[in-house]
Enzyme design. Sequence first.
Site, short mmCIF file in Angstrom:
data_model
loop_
_atom_site.label_atom_id
_atom_site.label_comp_id
_atom_site.label_asym_id
_atom_site.label_seq_id
_atom_site.Cartn_x
_atom_site.Cartn_y
_atom_site.Cartn_z
N ASN A 181 -8.64 8.81 6.55
CA ASN A 181 -7.22 8.61 5.29
C ASN A 181 -7.85 8.37 4.01
O ASN A 181 -6.85 8.19 3.31
CB ASN A 181 -6.68 7.50 6.07
CG ASN A 181 -7.13 6.12 5.76
OD1 ASN A 181 -7.92 5.70 5.25
ND2 ASN A 181 -6.62 5.28 6.94
N ASP A 185 -3.16 6.21 -3.34
CA ASP A 185 -1.91 5.61 -2.55
C ASP A 185 -1.40 4.28 -3.32
O ASP A 185 -1.90 4.42 -4.38
CB ASP A 185 -2.44 4.90 -0.95
CG ASP A 185 -3.14 3.79 -1.21
OD1 ASP A 185 -3.99 3.59 -2.14
OD2 ASP A 185 -3.31 3.03 -0.02
N GLY A 245 -1.94 -0.50 14.62
CA GLY A 245 -1.90 -2.18 14.13
C GLY A 245 -0.94 -2.31 13.22
O GLY A 245 -0.66 -3.50 12.77
N THR A 246 -0.28 -1.36 12.66
CA THR A 246 0.64 -1.68 11.53
C THR A 246 2.04 -1.08 11.87
O THR A 246 3.04 -1.45 11.12
CB THR A 246 0.18 -0.74 10.46
OG1 THR A 246 0.46 0.72 10.91
CG2 THR A 246 -1.03 -1.12 9.91
N SER A 303 0.76 -1.34 -0.18
CA SER A 303 -0.01 0.05 -0.14
C SER A 303 0.88 1.41 -0.11
O SER A 303 1.72 1.38 -0.96
CB SER A 303 -0.95 -0.06 1.34
OG SER A 303 -1.85 1.13 1.26
N GLU A 349 -12.73 5.81 6.10
CA GLU A 349 -11.75 6.24 7.14
C GLU A 349 -11.31 7.58 6.70
O GLU A 349 -11.42 8.15 5.71
CB GLU A 349 -10.68 5.27 7.44
CG GLU A 349 -11.03 4.14 7.63
CD GLU A 349 -9.76 3.07 8.11
OE1 GLU A 349 -9.74 2.78 9.28
OE2 GLU A 349 -8.89 3.01 7.22
N ARG A 361 -4.52 5.18 20.96
CA ARG A 361 -4.59 3.89 20.49
C ARG A 361 -3.36 3.09 20.02
O ARG A 361 -2.48 3.75 19.52
CB ARG A 361 -5.69 3.39 19.57
CG ARG A 361 -5.51 4.22 18.28
CD ARG A 361 -6.69 3.83 17.02
NE ARG A 361 -6.01 2.69 16.57
CZ ARG A 361 -5.57 2.68 15.35
NH1 ARG A 361 -4.75 3.57 15.11
NH2 ARG A 361 -5.11 1.43 14.88
#
Length: 532
Positions: free
Chosen positions: A375, A278, A501-502, A63, A373, A498
């Site tokens: 983003n 992206d 996750g990546t 991505s 999202e 938070r």
Amino acid sequence: MSLFLEASQRHPKPENRKFSYGTAGFRMKADLLDSVVFRVGLLASLRSQKLQGKTIGVVITASHNVPEDNGVKLVDPMGEMLEASWEVHATSLANAPSDEQLLVEYENLISTLGVNTEITPKVVFARDTRESGPALVAALQDALAATKTDFVDHGLLTTPQLHYLVRCINTIDSEQPYGEPTEQGYYNKLASAYRKLMVGIPSNGEVTVDCANGVGAPKLRLLAETVGRDVFQCSIVNDSVDQPSKLNHQCGADFVKTQQRLPPGSHVASLARCASLDGDADRLVYYFNDSDGTFRLLDGDKIATLAASFIGDLTKAAGLRSLNIGVVQTAYANGSSTSYITKTLALPVVCTPTGVKHLHHAALKFDIGVYFEANGHGTVVFSNGALQDIAEYVPESPAQAAALENLKALVDLINQTVGDALSDLLLVEVILAHKRWGPKEWDGTYTDLPNRLVRVEVSDRTAFMTTDAERRLMEPVGVQEKIDALVGKYKQGRSFARASGTEDAVRVYSEAAERGEAEELARLVAEIVAQY
Ligand code: 16G
Ligand code: MG
């Protein structure tokens, strides 16, 4: 099983590495991925057998990440992300320390999942433009050959194109075929829907599209050719796919969203529409330079509100008043967008944790679910009931008939399997043309609250446990109370922390009525988080 072991030995697992199938599959430096991709191939084949020989998709992409990275993820039969309960199987295969143990794990899965190994598995795959892609494809093919899987290599595709193909292949003989299962079939479906929606509507001129020097560039060119320049004019920039080091470098949707500025070197006239994709073309953001030269971002929230308002108006105009339309966002959605949706558009909003699969599933609970999202990843999903209502409704006036035709075309224009930058681009262009809006009118629908996102390095991000769609921390104990005490001091203040996750970090988001305040709030919350 010697075939299995022989193949596996060609793809040894790097020692002392722990892999985990996260929100976007496996993603890391490409040179660590060979064994991971091989093992994902094994799982794809098992998943196909478990689902009676349905076709499973594999995408090799990282991505918006840097060019040295790569990644791999699985696509389920209806074009959705891999069912969450299988993520652990991907993780356990990827981490088997030896070839023999890999075989044990694999056979275990066959028996515990009740996989019928008599069924011929079917897999299709594609990759983005990264240099590491072909070698990883070879690792994948090795796994598919070792498991006697029928496979088709679709070469270079955007991620959403592969999702589209998977759904088409698996629905070809069903009552609701999704489309022709070829790349050109994808362009044809979108182009014909777009042309229908533009009948009698003046085109609003050229849009400049930054393709992040990725796979979106050649694919957008093909799409634009299929649509036709008479109704869709786009100027494609950052299309150097032959120079892999340029991928996502100082351009693309992630750059524009996080830096809140134009890709360096772009020359755009004031008030001209620009968009960025992206690296695998599943995210889209719009932006423009205002007449006074200030940069204005039209992010995923703005796309969601635009789509929701258009679809809301269209269903009413068609006479389909009973369809319930809802919007799904994450905690990152700007507070102004949420109040615009609930107060001005009078539509319900649901907030889910970050990650496409969460948004997608929540959107499916509405008749028409719009999810994005901030983003720029998102789409609109129509439930079977909604599709049936749209198909069967008998219009009561010529105006209803016209709106109904547009709604039908919209269903085809939107890639309902996953957020798709190319499909979303056409969607936005259609809506702006229908509303006769330039980017400024669109931007004027509501004003974003000033906000700030910071990345905080912590010793153990897994210590950060959230609840309430990631808006509140449960652990470490006591942190949330400190954040609440701070937030209370700022007008329209909101902040949350938070674990990413990546990446190995915690993200802190804040917003407040004034720019300085949003920044101060983010800094202070980050200081609290950094202490843990
Ligand atoms: C992944 C997600 C994306 C999310 C991002 C958050 C998918 C296909 N992709 O890229 O939706 O916004 O992770 O990253 O689900 P973070 O957890 O590092 O903030
Ligand atoms: Mg992407």
